[in-house]
Design an enzyme around this catalytic site. Sequence first.
Site, PDB file in Angstrom:
ATOM      1  NE  ARG A   1     111.278  25.430 -13.484  1.00 53.61           N
ATOM      2  CZ  ARG A   1     111.368  24.145 -14.181  1.00 53.61           C
ATOM      3  NH1 ARG A   1     111.010  24.083 -15.440  1.00 53.61           N
ATOM      4  NH2 ARG A   1     111.688  23.053 -13.408  1.00 53.61           N
TER       5      ARG A   1
ATOM      6  NE  ARG B   1     108.379  21.648 -11.523  1.00 54.70           N
ATOM      7  CZ  ARG B   1     109.416  20.932 -12.106  1.00 54.70           C
ATOM      8  NH1 ARG B   1     109.103  20.442 -13.643  1.00 54.70           N
ATOM      9  NH2 ARG B   1     110.361  20.218 -11.829  1.00 54.70           N
TER      10      ARG B   1
ATOM     11  CG  ASP C   1     108.992  21.311 -16.949  1.00 56.54           C
ATOM     12  OD1 ASP C   1     110.255  21.784 -17.137  1.00 56.54           O
ATOM     13  OD2 ASP C   1     108.844  20.072 -16.893  1.00 56.54           O
TER      14      ASP C   1
ATOM     15  CG  ASP D   1     110.175  19.039 -19.966  1.00 58.77           C
ATOM     16  OD1 ASP D   1     111.079  19.926 -19.524  1.00 58.77           O
ATOM     17  OD2 ASP D   1     109.676  18.371 -18.867  1.00 58.77           O
TER      18      ASP D   1
HETATM   19  C1  X6L Z   1     111.753   8.075  -8.250  1.00 53.52           C
HETATM   20  C2  X6L Z   1     112.062   9.208  -7.995  1.00 53.52           C
HETATM   21  C3  X6L Z   1     111.183   7.843  -9.606  1.00 53.52           C
HETATM   22  C4  X6L Z   1     111.810  10.257  -8.694  1.00 53.52           C
HETATM   23  C5  X6L Z   1     110.854   8.757 -10.366  1.00 53.52           C
HETATM   24  C6  X6L Z   1     109.987  11.173 -11.629  1.00 53.52           C
HETATM   25  C7  X6L Z   1     111.319  12.647 -10.451  1.00 53.52           C
HETATM   26  C8  X6L Z   1     109.466  12.230 -12.465  1.00 53.52           C
HETATM   27  C9  X6L Z   1     110.971  13.894 -11.464  1.00 53.52           C
HETATM   28  C10 X6L Z   1     111.086  10.228 -10.027  1.00 53.52           C
HETATM   29  C11 X6L Z   1     110.835  11.339 -10.614  1.00 53.52           C
HETATM   30  C12 X6L Z   1     110.123  13.550 -12.310  1.00 53.52           C
HETATM   31  C13 X6L Z   1     105.635  16.766 -13.731  1.00 53.52           C
HETATM   32  C14 X6L Z   1     105.601  16.026 -12.516  1.00 53.52           C
HETATM   33  C15 X6L Z   1     107.373  16.607 -12.334  1.00 53.52           C
HETATM   34  C16 X6L Z   1     105.010  17.006 -14.594  1.00 53.52           C
HETATM   35  C17 X6L Z   1     103.340  15.389 -13.277  1.00 53.52           C
HETATM   36  C18 X6L Z   1     109.602  14.888 -13.064  1.00 53.52           C
HETATM   37  C19 X6L Z   1     110.267  16.173 -12.829  1.00 53.52           C
HETATM   38  N1  X6L Z   1     107.269  17.204 -13.474  1.00 53.52           N
HETATM   39  N2  X6L Z   1     104.378  15.330 -12.445  1.00 53.52           N
HETATM   40  N3  X6L Z   1     106.571  15.791 -11.654  1.00 53.52           N
HETATM   41  N4  X6L Z   1     103.494  16.548 -14.419  1.00 53.52           N
HETATM   42  N5  X6L Z   1     102.174  14.973 -13.127  1.00 53.52           N
HETATM   43  O1  X6L Z   1     104.907  17.829 -15.576  1.00 53.52           O
HETATM   44  O2  X6L Z   1     108.978  14.741 -14.239  1.00 53.52           O
HETATM   45  S1  X6L Z   1     109.116  16.942 -11.583  1.00 53.52           S
HETATM   46 MG    MG Z   2     109.755  18.120 -17.090  1.00 57.30          MG
HETATM   47 MG    MG Z   3     111.818  20.747 -17.954  1.00 54.77          MG
END
Ligand code: X6L
Ligand code: MG
Ligand code: MG
Length: 164
Positions: free
Chosen positions: A82, A91, A94, A96
Amino acid sequence: MPTAYLLLGSNLGDRTATLQAAVAELGRTAGPVRATSGVYETAAWGLTEQPAFLNQALEIQTNLSPAQLLAVCLAAEQHAGRQRLVRWGSRTLDVDILLYDDLVLDTPTLQLPHPRLPERRFALLPLAEIAATLVHPGLGCTVAELLAECSDELAVTRVNGEPR
Ligand code: X6L
Ligand code: MG
Ligand code: MG
């Protein structure tokens, strides 16, 4: 021994192989893997212009403290190559921590339960497969109830694997 629930995510490289290697590594470094959900293909949250993720939830038994568990999760991410270039970017892996027993913790580096869990179908659906009746220690309702109430509409589709 404490029980923790982890969420694995990958959207870069050989996603399936990365998840399989991470399950094996965490079994060695964190403690025995008691249950694995199926693998779900999920539309990206946050930065939506990136490849779809594979997500999978695990139940592990561990003698590690939450901080030690976080360290082995971050080590698994490093072993998967990563690179942290862009916040919320693609990535290889990840890992968590979603829950750790019924611990509620709020430190700069680790919050438990995972603060965004109730909003994320990509985490709740795999988790519900292996822990539907688990009670969220902060909210006092079950994972199945959180899933039923979750308004996230991004696609989450099970791609393989039987729960065990
Ligand atoms: C506004 C702006 C609202 C940003 C929400 C939500 C940002 C989730 C980051 C957000 C916002 C994240 C995964 C992902 C990520 C994952 C899927 C995050 C961190 N990790 N999408 N996006 N699965 N499907 O594991 O969760 S980046
Ligand atoms: Mg995450
Ligand atoms: Mg994480």
